[in-house]
Scaffold this active site. Sequence first.
Site, PDB file in Angstrom:
ATOM      1  N   GLU A   1       1.840 -13.290  12.507  1.00 49.61           N
ATOM      2  CA  GLU A   1       2.047 -11.977  13.446  1.00 49.61           C
ATOM      3  C   GLU A   1       1.846 -10.348  12.191  1.00 49.61           C
ATOM      4  O   GLU A   1       2.670 -10.824  11.076  1.00 49.61           O
ATOM      5  CB  GLU A   1       3.458 -12.498  13.298  1.00 49.61           C
ATOM      6  CG  GLU A   1       3.781 -13.588  14.605  1.00 49.61           C
ATOM      7  CD  GLU A   1       3.589 -12.877  16.006  1.00 49.61           C
ATOM      8  OE1 GLU A   1       3.806 -11.947  15.892  1.00 49.61           O
ATOM      9  OE2 GLU A   1       2.730 -13.706  16.268  1.00 49.61           O
TER      10      GLU A   1
ATOM     11  N   ARG B   1     -12.202   2.400  -7.875  1.00 46.08           N
ATOM     12  CA  ARG B   1     -11.258   3.614  -8.231  1.00 46.08           C
ATOM     13  C   ARG B   1     -11.808   3.839  -9.365  1.00 46.08           C
ATOM     14  O   ARG B   1     -12.636   3.122 -10.048  1.00 46.08           O
ATOM     15  CB  ARG B   1     -10.310   2.773  -7.702  1.00 46.08           C
ATOM     16  CG  ARG B   1      -9.610   2.371  -6.166  1.00 46.08           C
ATOM     17  CD  ARG B   1      -8.083   2.182  -6.205  1.00 46.08           C
ATOM     18  NE  ARG B   1      -7.461   2.236  -5.077  1.00 46.08           N
ATOM     19  CZ  ARG B   1      -6.158   1.877  -4.940  1.00 46.08           C
ATOM     20  NH1 ARG B   1      -5.519   2.347  -5.610  1.00 46.08           N
ATOM     21  NH2 ARG B   1      -5.994   1.807  -3.355  1.00 46.08           N
TER      22      ARG B   1
ATOM     23  N   ASP C   1       0.940  -1.256   0.033  1.00 42.92           N
ATOM     24  CA  ASP C   1      -0.122   0.318  -0.082  1.00 42.92           C
ATOM     25  C   ASP C   1       0.760   1.016   0.353  1.00 42.92           C
ATOM     26  O   ASP C   1       2.207   1.409   0.616  1.00 42.92           O
ATOM     27  CB  ASP C   1      -0.957  -0.078   1.154  1.00 42.92           C
ATOM     28  CG  ASP C   1      -1.978   1.060   0.753  1.00 42.92           C
ATOM     29  OD1 ASP C   1      -2.296   1.580   0.042  1.00 42.92           O
ATOM     30  OD2 ASP C   1      -2.644   1.487   1.993  1.00 42.92           O
TER      31      ASP C   1
ATOM     32  N   ASN D   1       1.525   3.342  -2.965  1.00 43.24           N
ATOM     33  CA  ASN D   1       1.779   3.821  -4.330  1.00 43.24           C
ATOM     34  C   ASN D   1       0.674   5.187  -4.666  1.00 43.24           C
ATOM     35  O   ASN D   1       1.468   6.447  -4.840  1.00 43.24           O
ATOM     36  CB  ASN D   1       1.345   2.603  -4.979  1.00 43.24           C
ATOM     37  CG  ASN D   1       1.531   1.263  -5.055  1.00 43.24           C
ATOM     38  OD1 ASN D   1       2.709   1.139  -4.382  1.00 43.24           O
ATOM     39  ND2 ASN D   1       0.801   0.469  -6.108  1.00 43.24           N
TER      40      ASN D   1
ATOM     41  N   HIS E   1       1.966   3.428  -9.020  1.00 46.92           N
ATOM     42  CA  HIS E   1       2.148   2.108  -9.547  1.00 46.92           C
ATOM     43  C   HIS E   1       3.219   1.530 -10.196  1.00 46.92           C
ATOM     44  O   HIS E   1       4.250   0.583 -10.002  1.00 46.92           O
ATOM     45  CB  HIS E   1       0.804   1.937 -10.243  1.00 46.92           C
ATOM     46  CG  HIS E   1      -0.427   2.298  -8.902  1.00 46.92           C
ATOM     47  ND1 HIS E   1      -1.085   2.107  -7.607  1.00 46.92           N
ATOM     48  CD2 HIS E   1      -1.872   2.617  -9.425  1.00 46.92           C
ATOM     49  CE1 HIS E   1      -2.151   2.313  -6.946  1.00 46.92           C
ATOM     50  NE2 HIS E   1      -2.762   3.103  -8.619  1.00 46.92           N
TER      51      HIS E   1
ATOM     52  N   ARG F   1      -4.861  -1.345   8.921  1.00 49.41           N
ATOM     53  CA  ARG F   1      -6.170  -2.332   8.836  1.00 49.41           C
ATOM     54  C   ARG F   1      -5.962  -3.492   7.741  1.00 49.41           C
ATOM     55  O   ARG F   1      -4.409  -3.517   6.834  1.00 49.41           O
ATOM     56  CB  ARG F   1      -6.993  -1.687   8.100  1.00 49.41           C
ATOM     57  CG  ARG F   1      -7.261  -0.826   7.182  1.00 49.41           C
ATOM     58  CD  ARG F   1      -8.612  -0.288   6.784  1.00 49.41           C
ATOM     59  NE  ARG F   1      -7.745   1.057   5.484  1.00 49.41           N
ATOM     60  CZ  ARG F   1      -7.867   2.061   5.227  1.00 49.41           C
ATOM     61  NH1 ARG F   1      -8.216   2.772   6.996  1.00 49.41           N
ATOM     62  NH2 ARG F   1      -7.136   3.140   5.231  1.00 49.41           N
TER      63      ARG F   1
ATOM     64  N   LEU G   1      10.893 -20.846  -4.499  1.00 46.80           N
ATOM     65  CA  LEU G   1      10.281 -19.555  -4.285  1.00 46.80           C
ATOM     66  C   LEU G   1       8.211 -19.629  -4.689  1.00 46.80           C
ATOM     67  O   LEU G   1       8.434 -19.886  -5.952  1.00 46.80           O
ATOM     68  CB  LEU G   1      10.280 -18.285  -4.254  1.00 46.80           C
ATOM     69  CG  LEU G   1       9.297 -17.336  -4.079  1.00 46.80           C
ATOM     70  CD1 LEU G   1       8.714 -17.183  -1.950  1.00 46.80           C
ATOM     71  CD2 LEU G   1       9.598 -16.065  -4.615  1.00 46.80           C
TER      72      LEU G   1
ATOM     73  N   ARG H   1      -1.468   9.315  -9.629  1.00 54.07           N
ATOM     74  CA  ARG H   1      -0.882   8.286  -8.791  1.00 54.07           C
ATOM     75  C   ARG H   1      -0.711   6.307  -9.556  1.00 54.07           C
ATOM     76  O   ARG H   1       0.367   5.978  -9.443  1.00 54.07           O
ATOM     77  CB  ARG H   1      -2.156   7.299  -8.851  1.00 54.07           C
ATOM     78  CG  ARG H   1      -2.829   8.592  -7.664  1.00 54.07           C
ATOM     79  CD  ARG H   1      -4.404   8.733  -6.685  1.00 54.07           C
ATOM     80  NE  ARG H   1      -4.254   6.834  -6.673  1.00 54.07           N
ATOM     81  CZ  ARG H   1      -4.030   6.714  -5.920  1.00 54.07           C
ATOM     82  NH1 ARG H   1      -4.579   7.942  -4.889  1.00 54.07           N
ATOM     83  NH2 ARG H   1      -4.609   5.937  -5.078  1.00 54.07           N
TER      84      ARG H   1
ATOM     85  N   TRP I   1     -11.809  -2.692  -7.840  1.00 54.11           N
ATOM     86  CA  TRP I   1     -13.047  -1.326  -8.308  1.00 54.11           C
ATOM     87  C   TRP I   1     -14.009  -0.006  -8.680  1.00 54.11           C
ATOM     88  O   TRP I   1     -14.469   0.683  -9.664  1.00 54.11           O
ATOM     89  CB  TRP I   1     -14.031  -2.675  -9.278  1.00 54.11           C
ATOM     90  CG  TRP I   1     -12.938  -4.018  -9.179  1.00 54.11           C
ATOM     91  CD1 TRP I   1     -13.942  -5.364  -8.759  1.00 54.11           C
ATOM     92  CD2 TRP I   1     -12.801  -4.616 -10.701  1.00 54.11           C
ATOM     93  NE1 TRP I   1     -12.532  -6.352  -9.591  1.00 54.11           N
ATOM     94  CE2 TRP I   1     -12.844  -5.726 -10.664  1.00 54.11           C
ATOM     95  CE3 TRP I   1     -12.470  -3.566 -11.580  1.00 54.11           C
ATOM     96  CZ2 TRP I   1     -11.491  -6.729 -11.560  1.00 54.11           C
ATOM     97  CZ3 TRP I   1     -11.930  -4.994 -12.788  1.00 54.11           C
ATOM     98  CH2 TRP I   1     -11.752  -5.812 -12.668  1.00 54.11           C
TER      99      TRP I   1
HETATM  100  C1  IPE Z   1      -5.316  -3.013  -0.013  1.00 55.49           C
HETATM  101  O1  IPE Z   1      -5.221  -1.468  -0.040  1.00 55.49           O
HETATM  102  C2  IPE Z   1      -5.163  -3.533  -1.644  1.00 55.49           C
HETATM  103  C3  IPE Z   1      -4.593  -3.908  -2.381  1.00 55.49           C
HETATM  104  C4  IPE Z   1      -2.568  -3.266  -1.664  1.00 55.49           C
HETATM  105  C5  IPE Z   1      -4.085  -4.713  -3.408  1.00 55.49           C
HETATM  106  P1  IPE Z   1      -5.972  -0.665  -0.551  1.00 55.49           P
HETATM  107  O2  IPE Z   1      -5.387   0.971  -0.491  1.00 55.49           O
HETATM  108  O3  IPE Z   1      -7.146  -0.582  -1.271  1.00 55.49           O
HETATM  109  O4  IPE Z   1      -7.102  -0.627   1.404  1.00 55.49           O
HETATM  110  P2  IPE Z   1      -7.680   0.634   1.615  1.00 55.49           P
HETATM  111  O5  IPE Z   1      -9.257   0.648   0.772  1.00 55.49           O
HETATM  112  O6  IPE Z   1      -6.986   1.862   2.127  1.00 55.49           O
HETATM  113  O7  IPE Z   1      -8.736   0.177   3.098  1.00 55.49           O
HETATM  114  C1  IPE Z   2      -1.598  -0.057  -3.209  1.00 52.37           C
HETATM  115  O1  IPE Z   2      -1.427   1.381  -3.327  1.00 52.37           O
HETATM  116  C2  IPE Z   2      -2.206  -0.849  -4.530  1.00 52.37           C
HETATM  117  C3  IPE Z   2      -3.160  -0.822  -5.009  1.00 52.37           C
HETATM  118  C4  IPE Z   2      -4.430  -0.804  -4.103  1.00 52.37           C
HETATM  119  C5  IPE Z   2      -3.398  -1.580  -6.710  1.00 52.37           C
HETATM  120  P1  IPE Z   2      -2.168   2.641  -3.130  1.00 52.37           P
HETATM  121  O2  IPE Z   2      -2.813   2.981  -4.404  1.00 52.37           O
HETATM  122  O3  IPE Z   2      -3.284   2.386  -2.502  1.00 52.37           O
HETATM  123  O4  IPE Z   2      -1.913   3.712  -3.053  1.00 52.37           O
HETATM  124  P2  IPE Z   2      -2.702   5.173  -1.396  1.00 52.37           P
HETATM  125  O5  IPE Z   2      -2.882   4.069  -0.496  1.00 52.37           O
HETATM  126  O6  IPE Z   2      -3.169   5.314  -1.674  1.00 52.37           O
HETATM  127  O7  IPE Z   2      -0.907   5.948  -1.156  1.00 52.37           O
HETATM  128 MG    MG Z   3      -3.967   2.374  -0.319  1.00 53.54          MG
END
Ligand code: IPE
Ligand code: IPE
Ligand code: MG
Length: 255
Positions: free
Chosen positions: A211, A75, A24, A26, A41, A198, A135, A37, A73
């Site tokens: 853990e 987004r 998370d 990116n 990614h 979370r 792996l 954004r 989805w």
């Molecule tokens: C969780 O990240 C899903 C992935 C990293 C693929 P999100 O950024 O979607 O999670 P929330 O919405 O903040 O809980």
């Molecule tokens: C996680 O990064 C990647 C995916 C959920 C695909 P985010 O895109 O959720 O990045 P933030 O949380 O908005 O910074």
């Molecule tokens: Mg995120």
Amino acid sequence: MPAQDSNNLESDTNNPRHIAIIMDGNGRWAQKRFMPRTVGHQAGVKAVRNIVEYCAKHKVEVLTLFAFSSENWRRPESEVSLLMGLFMTTLQSEINKLHRNNIRLRFIGDRTAFSDKLQQKMAAGEALTQDNTALTLVVAANYGGHWDMCQAFQKVVEKMAVGELINQKISEELINQHLSTAGLPEPDLFIRTGGEQRVSNFMLWQLAYTELYFTATLWPDFDQNSLADAIESFKSRQRRFGHTSEQVLKKSVTL
Ligand code: IPE
Ligand code: IPE
Ligand code: MG
């Protein structure tokens, strides 16, 4: 604790066999740099390469990466389609390298929502690497913990309906065998980058005794040293699985 040179990780039985990561941050990584954004990614893919390389080198058995959740989805369409495109091109450009490195690729999640072309590439990648023994790289794509449990229960019910499972009680073992992660060890170490604390519908059943490790580091900045730090934190913990600390120290119980 700072990361130490962990080249000897493999000889240490306290190492995590299975590491599961919510990648998370990116978007925020890119926004901090006044970039779209999507750039975040793309930078995230580089971090994936480093982490896969580290896990392969240190003989981690399974690495699960949460790439796209069943809720993602929601987004903006432009971001979803960029992510799908990135998923496809990364799969195409990396699959041979994974295979050369004896890495087995497996996907979990509801793939029926993806384009036919992407589904074919996913199946081909799994087939190509299925006999590899280093792996196991599990990519969770259109994955949700609720989905995983629903599909497991659905399979069990269908087997019961056709008489394949007769008078079988619903046991943990039975559920395990029908989850998308069937046959894999449960995650020992869960890592979430990006600062949120979370689980966001990731591996809800499988995380029962995992853990948990949360770090504010944004995913594109999460490097091999960051992973070594997380593993050090894991190794410093005492896992009890319901036993007392004394029982564990005396080694009078098998964990
Ligand atoms: C969780 O990240 C899903 C992935 C990293 C693929 P999100 O950024 O979607 O999670 P929330 O919405 O903040 O809980
Ligand atoms: C996680 O990064 C990647 C995916 C959920 C695909 P985010 O895109 O959720 O990045 P933030 O949380 O908005 O910074
Ligand atoms: Mg995120």
